[in-house]
Scaffold this motif. Structure first.
Motif, PDB file in Angstrom:
ATOM      1  N   LEU A 137      -7.134  -5.627   2.240  1.00 34.46           N
ATOM      2  CA  LEU A 137      -7.880  -5.405   0.912  1.00 34.46           C
ATOM      3  C   LEU A 137      -6.960  -4.213   0.191  1.00 34.46           C
ATOM      4  CD1 LEU A 137     -11.848  -5.235   1.802  1.00 34.46           C
ATOM      5  CD2 LEU A 137     -10.340  -6.991   0.824  1.00 34.46           C
ATOM      6  N   LEU A 138      -6.339  -3.555   0.737  1.00 40.09           N
ATOM      7  CA  LEU A 138      -5.425  -2.353   0.045  1.00 40.09           C
ATOM      8  C   LEU A 138      -4.303  -3.120  -0.653  1.00 40.09           C
ATOM      9  CD1 LEU A 138      -5.211   0.590   2.496  1.00 40.09           C
ATOM     10  CD2 LEU A 138      -6.394   0.537  -0.011  1.00 40.09           C
TER      11      LEU A 138
ATOM     12  N   ILE B   4      -0.805   0.500   8.353  1.00 45.05           N
ATOM     13  CA  ILE B   4      -2.087   0.204   9.055  1.00 45.05           C
ATOM     14  C   ILE B   4      -1.789  -0.846  10.031  1.00 45.05           C
ATOM     15  CG2 ILE B   4      -4.328  -1.061   9.192  1.00 45.05           C
ATOM     16  CD1 ILE B   4      -4.871   0.545   6.621  1.00 45.05           C
TER      17      ILE B   4
ATOM     18  N   ALA C 184     -11.794  -4.267  11.717  1.00 45.68           N
ATOM     19  CA  ALA C 184     -12.151  -3.345  10.575  1.00 45.68           C
ATOM     20  C   ALA C 184     -10.748  -2.884   9.926  1.00 45.68           C
ATOM     21  CB  ALA C 184     -12.888  -2.406  10.672  1.00 45.68           C
ATOM     22  N   TRP C 185      -9.741  -2.213  10.692  1.00 44.45           N
ATOM     23  CA  TRP C 185      -8.580  -2.165  10.444  1.00 44.45           C
ATOM     24  C   TRP C 185      -7.967  -3.244   9.737  1.00 44.45           C
ATOM     25  CZ3 TRP C 185      -7.241   2.922   9.373  1.00 44.45           C
ATOM     26  CH2 TRP C 185      -7.424   3.678  10.114  1.00 44.45           C
TER      27      TRP C 185
ATOM     28  N   SER D 203      -1.158  -0.187   3.378  1.00 43.33           N
ATOM     29  CA  SER D 203      -1.263  -1.383   4.265  1.00 43.33           C
ATOM     30  C   SER D 203      -0.487  -1.829   5.188  1.00 43.33           C
ATOM     31  CB  SER D 203      -1.449  -2.300   2.981  1.00 43.33           C
ATOM     32  OG  SER D 203      -1.733  -3.670   3.467  1.00 43.33           O
TER      33      SER D 203
ATOM     34  N   LEU E 237      -9.338  -3.701   6.173  1.00 46.58           N
ATOM     35  CA  LEU E 237      -8.897  -2.608   5.124  1.00 46.58           C
ATOM     36  C   LEU E 237      -7.345  -2.783   4.863  1.00 46.58           C
ATOM     37  CD1 LEU E 237      -9.307   0.239   3.715  1.00 46.58           C
ATOM     38  CD2 LEU E 237      -8.644   1.130   5.998  1.00 46.58           C
ATOM     39  N   SER E 238      -6.661  -3.281   5.744  1.00 50.50           N
ATOM     40  CA  SER E 238      -5.109  -3.781   5.547  1.00 50.50           C
ATOM     41  C   SER E 238      -5.113  -4.777   4.282  1.00 50.50           C
ATOM     42  CB  SER E 238      -4.316  -3.845   6.440  1.00 50.50           C
ATOM     43  OG  SER E 238      -2.958  -4.199   5.979  1.00 50.50           O
TER      44      SER E 238
END
Length: 522
Positions: A111-112, A85, A104-105, A82, A108-109
């Motif tokens: 949520l990780l 990113i 989007a990146w 995370s 993702l960060s």
């Protein structure tokens, strides 16, 4: 304080240090990402869902007690991913955008990270139980009363470690952002990048805690061997819970259903998907609590039920969301340097509050504590509402500029911060002392899942309120600099007032409900 307490405290401190990137994230989102306050609240909901999975993870910790450290390594890997990113987004945005959009990146960060933290937290909870010794220095069993006191101390120190981590990162932010308000944008971005690079210490800290725990176990094994204990007895004392844990298929099966529903709904993008996930989560976790209530004596079960109702409602109250922070930055002129100093005040006084209110936490029930915190929180929200309507301008005019917006923010923060962790310590200590020995981690995890589900409810409420009262900050095109979305804070006052009224009435109603039902709270 005992040396055996240190490993879980290191894992907890890693969670506290996670706040290092908070200010950077706020400004990065505001200045570089085209995300609305309602979307950020919805993203906060999804980021909170992994904490509901603490229930099966906690049960797995009980089942795989000897090998639980592996979850810390896995969690550390996800946290590092995370952070990397975000380092890529800030340091080399063009290369990242060539793969997929920056938004989007960022999602993702976001949520990780919680998946990694929830794994580490479940193990840390179990390690707090393991850190309390069962035998004294002479190899004799320790009295139950002493063990109960050590559990309370351990839970108190766990909160201290988390908040101590926030104090350290607040200090770091104060140093790193010193004078940043006068820097050009490129230099500010360089500071953002440096902070995310420093944050890579977070997974290293939690992994170091697990390694230290292994070293201390080996040392304790040698000590017990010197006292004449057999290898089998040493292995049982150091690597096995007091009772063998059998798989609870209700928990594992229910959790599998929960994960399947969450992934299906989340990936399908159906309307009201978050609401469906919340209802399913509530039903599944509520069912798990009903199963665990059977493990307790009737009086303890009534206490647990009353406690979860009060804590859930108290923690489920919606907030104003990102809009109030944007308003403070744009309209009140709160920059990175000032916000870092404000964070330092929050962290330091929250830590002080744990000691200042320790007798209050020990002697009062959670219902009484929630009533106190609700009334105090309502009073302390009034200055922010007042500043929206110009309170700081009036006070500055009559005090020669002394009592301005920053003065009011600091004073209000100083009064509010000590109350931050007061509601949680009594509940954690009650669980540590009252849960069945073979289900300690499971009880911690189920209670944490339920209280964290309350935070998901809070995010849903925040999203709804931000859809009713629209608050936008100015968004400019990254290439042309043209204004895409103008700033509009005209509805923020009603949003703040609504949040305050709900935060006053609903927790008091929850306390009244539990008393009407004849339930107690811890």
């Amino acid at each position: 304080m005992r040396l055996s307490y240190l490993p879980p405290l290191m894992v907890y401190m890693a969670a506290g240090v996670s706040g290092l990137t908070g200010i950077v994230g706020t400004f990065f989102i505001k200045d570089y990402l085209d995300l609305s306050a309602a979307f950020l609240a919805a993203l906060g909901f999804w980021a909170g869902i992994p904490w509901a999975l603490k229930m099966p993870i906690g049960h797995l910790v009980d089942l795989l007690w000897r090998y639980k450290s592996g979850l810390v390594y896995l969690g550390a890997s996800l946290i590092a991913a995370s952070l990397l990113i975000m380092i890529g987004l800030i340091g080399n945005p063009e290369a990242m955008r060539a793969v997929m959009p920056a938004e989007a990146w960022f999602v993702l960060s976001v949520l990780l990270a919680p998946v990694g933290y929830v794994m580490q937290d479940a193990v840390a909870d179990a390690m707090t139980v393991e850190a309390v010794p069962r035998l004294d220095e002479h190899g004799q069993p320790i009295a139950p009363e002493t063990i109960r006191l050590m559990h309370t101390t351990m839970q108190m120190l766990g909160r201290v470690a988390i908040i101590g981590g926030t104090v350290l990162v607040a200090l770091a932010n104060v140093v790193l952002f010193q004078g940043s308000e006068a820097l050009p944008e490129a230099d500010k971005v360089a500071i953002y990048l440096r902070i995310y690079e420093y944050a890579l210490i977070i997974p290293l800290l939690s992994v170091s805690g697990v390694l230290l725990a292994a070293l201390l176990k080996r040392r304790e094994a040698r000590r017990l061997a010197a006292l004449g204990h057999e290898d089998e007895a040493i292995d049982r004392l150091l690597h096995q819970p007091e009772e063998k844990t059998a798989p609870n298929w209700w928990i594992l099966g229910g959790s599998a259903v929960f994960v399947a529903i969450t992934l299906t709904v989340g990936l399908s993008g159906i309307e009201y998907g978050q609401e469906l996930i919340f209802v399913c989560s509530f039903a599944i976790i509520g069912f798990m609590i009903s199963r665990l209530l059977r493990e307790l004596a009737p009086e303890a079960a009534r206490t647990l039920l009353g406690t979860v109702i009060v804590i859930f409602i108290f923690r489920a109250m919606p907030s104003s969301g990102a809009g109030s922070g944007w308003w403070m930055i744009d309209e009140l002129g709160f920059d990175q340097s000032f916000l870092s100093r404000l964070d330092l005040i929050v962290s330091t006084l929250t830590l002080a509050g744990l000691f200042l209110f320790r007798r209050f936490m020990a002697e009062k029930s959670i219902a009484q504590i929630v009533i106190f915190l609700t009334l105090a929180g309502t009073l302390l929200s009034l200055p922010i509402i007042g500043m929206y309507h110009g309170l700081h301008e009036w006070t500055a005019s009559v005090t020669g500029g002394v009592v301005d917006a920053r003065f009011i923010a600091i004073a209000n923060t100083a009064l509010e911060s000590p109350l931050g962790q007061v509601s949680m310590v009594p509940m954690l200590a009650w669980i540590a002392n009252s849960a069945p020995p073979h289900l300690k981690a499971t009880f911690f995890a189920v209670m944490a899942s339920f209280t964290n589900l309350a935070l998901s409810a809070s995010q849903l409420g925040t999203k709804y309120l931000n859809q009713i009262y629209t608050v936008t900050r100015e968004v400019r095109d990254a290439v042309s600099g043209a204004v895409k979305v103008p700033a509009d804070y005209s509805e923020l006052g009603l949003l703040l007032l609504t949040v305050t009224v709900l935060g006053l009435l609903l927790p008091l109603a929850a306390v009244a409900l539990t008393r009407a039902l004849g339930l107690r709270s811890a």
